[in-house]
Design a protein around this motif. Structure first.
Motif, PDB file in Angstrom:
ATOM      1  N   UNK A 133       0.839  -1.189   0.000  1.00  0.00           N
ATOM      2  CA  UNK A 133       0.000   0.000   0.000  1.00  0.00           C
ATOM      3  C   UNK A 133       0.881   1.249   0.000  1.00  0.00           C
ATOM      4  N   UNK A 134       0.527   2.217  -0.809  1.00  0.00           N
ATOM      5  CA  UNK A 134       1.288   3.454  -0.914  1.00  0.00           C
ATOM      6  C   UNK A 134       0.321   4.625  -0.770  1.00  0.00           C
ATOM      7  N   UNK A 135       0.686   5.566   0.072  1.00  0.00           N
ATOM      8  CA  UNK A 135      -0.108   6.781   0.212  1.00  0.00           C
ATOM      9  C   UNK A 135       0.736   7.983  -0.172  1.00  0.00           C
ATOM     10  N   UNK A 136       0.128   8.892  -0.910  1.00  0.00           N
ATOM     11  CA  UNK A 136       0.832  10.052  -1.443  1.00  0.00           C
ATOM     12  C   UNK A 136       0.072  11.312  -1.062  1.00  0.00           C
ATOM     13  N   UNK A 137       0.789  12.297  -0.565  1.00  0.00           N
ATOM     14  CA  UNK A 137       0.157  13.565  -0.196  1.00  0.00           C
ATOM     15  C   UNK A 137       0.986  14.709  -0.775  1.00  0.00           C
ATOM     16  N   UNK A 138       0.367  15.449  -1.671  1.00  0.00           N
ATOM     17  CA  UNK A 138       1.052  16.585  -2.287  1.00  0.00           C
ATOM     18  C   UNK A 138       0.841  17.858  -1.469  1.00  0.00           C
ATOM     19  N   UNK A 139       1.797  18.765  -1.574  1.00  0.00           N
ATOM     20  CA  UNK A 139       1.674  20.070  -0.938  1.00  0.00           C
ATOM     21  C   UNK A 139       2.522  21.079  -1.698  1.00  0.00           C
ATOM     22  N   UNK A 140       2.289  22.349  -1.412  1.00  0.00           N
ATOM     23  CA  UNK A 140       3.106  23.398  -1.999  1.00  0.00           C
ATOM     24  C   UNK A 140       2.418  24.201  -3.083  1.00  0.00           C
ATOM     25  N   UNK A 141       1.279  23.746  -3.548  1.00  0.00           N
ATOM     26  CA  UNK A 141       0.567  24.495  -4.577  1.00  0.00           C
ATOM     27  C   UNK A 141      -0.014  25.784  -4.019  1.00  0.00           C
ATOM     28  N   UNK A 142       0.024  26.821  -4.829  1.00  0.00           N
ATOM     29  CA  UNK A 142      -0.512  28.124  -4.401  1.00  0.00           C
ATOM     30  C   UNK A 142      -0.648  29.056  -5.588  1.00  0.00           C
TER      31      UNK A 142
ATOM     32  N   UNK B   8       5.558  10.474   0.718  1.00  0.00           N
ATOM     33  CA  UNK B   8       5.246   9.107   0.316  1.00  0.00           C
ATOM     34  C   UNK B   8       5.269   8.197   1.527  1.00  0.00           C
ATOM     35  N   UNK B   9       4.149   7.574   1.815  1.00  0.00           N
ATOM     36  CA  UNK B   9       4.078   6.586   2.897  1.00  0.00           C
ATOM     37  C   UNK B   9       4.093   5.211   2.257  1.00  0.00           C
ATOM     38  N   UNK B  10       5.224   4.524   2.412  1.00  0.00           N
ATOM     39  CA  UNK B  10       5.382   3.216   1.794  1.00  0.00           C
ATOM     40  C   UNK B  10       6.582   2.514   2.413  1.00  0.00           C
ATOM     41  N   UNK B  11       6.473   1.218   2.597  1.00  0.00           N
ATOM     42  CA  UNK B  11       7.608   0.429   3.082  1.00  0.00           C
ATOM     43  C   UNK B  11       8.631   0.210   1.976  1.00  0.00           C
TER      44      UNK B  11
ATOM     45  N   UNK C  55      14.316  13.383  -5.400  1.00  0.00           N
ATOM     46  CA  UNK C  55      13.715  12.692  -4.263  1.00  0.00           C
ATOM     47  C   UNK C  55      14.665  12.703  -3.085  1.00  0.00           C
ATOM     48  N   UNK C  56      14.113  12.562  -1.920  1.00  0.00           N
ATOM     49  CA  UNK C  56      14.883  12.470  -0.677  1.00  0.00           C
ATOM     50  C   UNK C  56      14.488  11.166  -0.003  1.00  0.00           C
ATOM     51  N   UNK C  57      15.396  10.208  -0.001  1.00  0.00           N
ATOM     52  CA  UNK C  57      15.101   8.901   0.561  1.00  0.00           C
ATOM     53  C   UNK C  57      14.936   8.927   2.064  1.00  0.00           C
TER      54      UNK C  57
END
Length: 126
Positions: free
Chosen positions: A1-10, A24-27, A73-75
């Motif tokens: 399962x992978x969850x993605x949340x974007x931010x920074x738009x304005x 990114x929430x993922x193992x 990306x930042x691991x």
């Protein structure tokens, strides 16, 4: 399962720079292919850029956007970023982060990606 949340738009002005972030929430973060898309009103979702993990970690950007967009990306933080330079009114869109859990190389199609965030709105005024 992978969850993605974007931010920074304005709301920004033409010519500004802007960084979007996708948490990114993922193992299996290290093996995902990650990408950014955008969708303007009345238009199809458009590929912008992606990062492979196989056969080697590499970034690829839609040719028409190479001069103004950067992906990295930042691991440690498990984040992927889209850096935008010299934004234009035609960049106005909802920007989406996407993940390909099978880590296919150079994924560019909407159907190549298995997971999507909800998007973040970028509006560029002239």
């Amino acid at each position: 399962q992978v969850q993605l949340v974007e931010s920074g738009g304005r709301l920004v002005q033409a010519g500004d720079s802007l960084r979007l972030t996708c948490a990114v929430a993922s193992r299996s973060f290290s093996t995902l292919t990650l990408g950014w898309f955008r969708q303007a009103p009345g238009k199809d979702r458009q590929f912008i850029a992606g990062i492979n993990t196989w056969p080697r970690r590499s970034a690829y950007i839609e040719e028409s956007m190479e001069d103004r967009f950067l992906i990295f990306r930042d691991g440690d933080r498990k984040e992927v970023y889209l850096e935008m330079f010299g934004v234009k009114p035609e960049d106005t869109a909802v920007y989406y982060c996407a993940a390909d859990e099978y880590g296919k190389s150079n994924s560019r199609l909407v159907g190549d990606f298995d997971y999507w965030g909800r998007g973040t709105q970028v509006t560029v005024s002239s």
